[in-house]
Scaffold this motif. Structure first.
Motif, PDB file in Angstrom:
ATOM      1  N   UNK A  73     -13.509  -8.760   3.071  1.00 48.61           N
ATOM      2  CA  UNK A  73     -12.239  -7.990   2.511  1.00 48.61           C
ATOM      3  C   UNK A  73     -10.912  -7.820   3.621  1.00 48.61           C
ATOM      4  N   UNK A  74     -11.659  -7.645   4.648  1.00 49.69           N
ATOM      5  CA  UNK A  74     -10.363  -7.187   5.661  1.00 49.69           C
ATOM      6  C   UNK A  74     -10.284  -8.645   6.408  1.00 49.69           C
ATOM      7  N   UNK A  75     -11.761  -9.460   6.615  1.00 50.47           N
ATOM      8  CA  UNK A  75     -11.565 -10.540   6.942  1.00 50.47           C
ATOM      9  C   UNK A  75     -10.689 -12.271   6.986  1.00 50.47           C
ATOM     10  N   UNK A  76     -10.396 -11.992   4.992  1.00 52.02           N
ATOM     11  CA  UNK A  76      -9.821 -12.920   4.291  1.00 52.02           C
ATOM     12  C   UNK A  76      -8.583 -12.175   4.768  1.00 52.02           C
ATOM     13  N   UNK A  77      -7.901 -10.610   4.646  1.00 51.41           N
ATOM     14  CA  UNK A  77      -7.084 -10.569   4.309  1.00 51.41           C
ATOM     15  C   UNK A  77      -5.966 -11.043   5.959  1.00 51.41           C
ATOM     16  N   UNK A  78      -6.647 -10.868   6.691  1.00 53.75           N
ATOM     17  CA  UNK A  78      -6.610 -11.222   8.225  1.00 53.75           C
ATOM     18  C   UNK A  78      -5.752 -12.814   8.326  1.00 53.75           C
ATOM     19  N   UNK A  79      -7.672 -13.026   8.229  1.00 54.46           N
ATOM     20  CA  UNK A  79      -7.024 -14.825   7.378  1.00 54.46           C
ATOM     21  C   UNK A  79      -5.286 -15.266   6.982  1.00 54.46           C
TER      22      UNK A  79
END
Lengths: 101, 130
Positions: A73-79
């Motif tokens: 979730x955090x990775x998708x948000x970061x990208x």
């Protein structure tokens, strides 16, 4: 607890600690939180995978699944956030700026 | 005969799972050392990306081993409780493997695009300098 499970449990603890150290180092060096968070999450993911090795009980499985889901979730948000900052500007915004000048 | 098969499968599961764990541990140790090296020597954000890509490959390889051990475990899963746990772990690992390979492909695309951008920029600079 089997020997493999014991070793992987200890390795998961060590990897989690290494994640915190590497994330802090990346934050100090780059002075940007997003790459540091990415480094932290990558190594935390490795720790989560090690936690799943051996014979995990339901609590271990749920904990590892939560870590994996949170990391994704955090990775998708970061990208998505990164694309918003670095992507091409909409033509309306640049035309507005030109007319203001 | 069935007991012998269960015993052989159990030994194989431990070996394959240990291989997967070893790959992940080696990848994590290597990545930590490289992160420290890059952090102290190069001090740029871009230098961290290849290390993260390689760590991702290590994790994907470790996951393949762990999935193989899950497949082996299905040969001998005596109770519904164990089958449920096995299904949950296998589902997590399969989803993770899928997303991890997508992330690696995305990061590689970004790195290639940045390299192309740098090459075009340096060619333009050389062209304007002449």
């Amino acid at each position: 607890m089997s020997a493999v499970a014991e070793v992987t449990r200890l390795a998961a603890l060590g990897t989690g600690l290494a994640a915190v150290v590497a994330g802090a180092l990346a934050l100090v060096v780059t002075r940007r939180p997003l790459p540091a968070l990415a480094v932290l999450l990558d190594l935390l993911l490795a720790a989560g995978l090690l936690r799943l090795a051996g014979d995990p009980d339901w609590q271990g499985i749920v904990t590892a699944a939560a870590i994996v889901a949170l990391r994704h979730l955090i990775g998708v948000g970061l990208r998505a956030g990164g694309r918003a900052w670095t992507g091409p500007r909409p033509p309306a915004a640049s035309a507005q700026e030109k007319s203001a000048l | 005969m069935e007991e012998l098969l269960a015993e052989v499968v159990n030994v194989l599961v431990v070996i394959v799972e240990a291989c997967g764990a070893a790959v992940i541990i080696i990848g994590a140790v290597w990545a930590f050392a490289r992160f420290a090296w890059v952090g102290f020597r190069q001090r740029t954000t871009a230098a961290f990306v290849p290390v993260r890509l390689t760590l991702g490959r290590f994790l994907a390889l470790g996951l393949e081993f762990q999935l193989a051990s899950d497949v082996l475990r299905t040969a001998v899963a005596p109770s519904w409780e164990e089958l449920g746990q096995l299904a949950a772990v296998a589902a997590i690992r399969t989803a993770l493997n899928y997303f991890l390979s997508k992330e690696i492909a995305e990061e590689r695309r970004q790195v290639a695009a940045e390299q192309d951008h740098h090459e075009v920029t340096s060619t333009d600079h050389r062209g304007s300098g002449v």
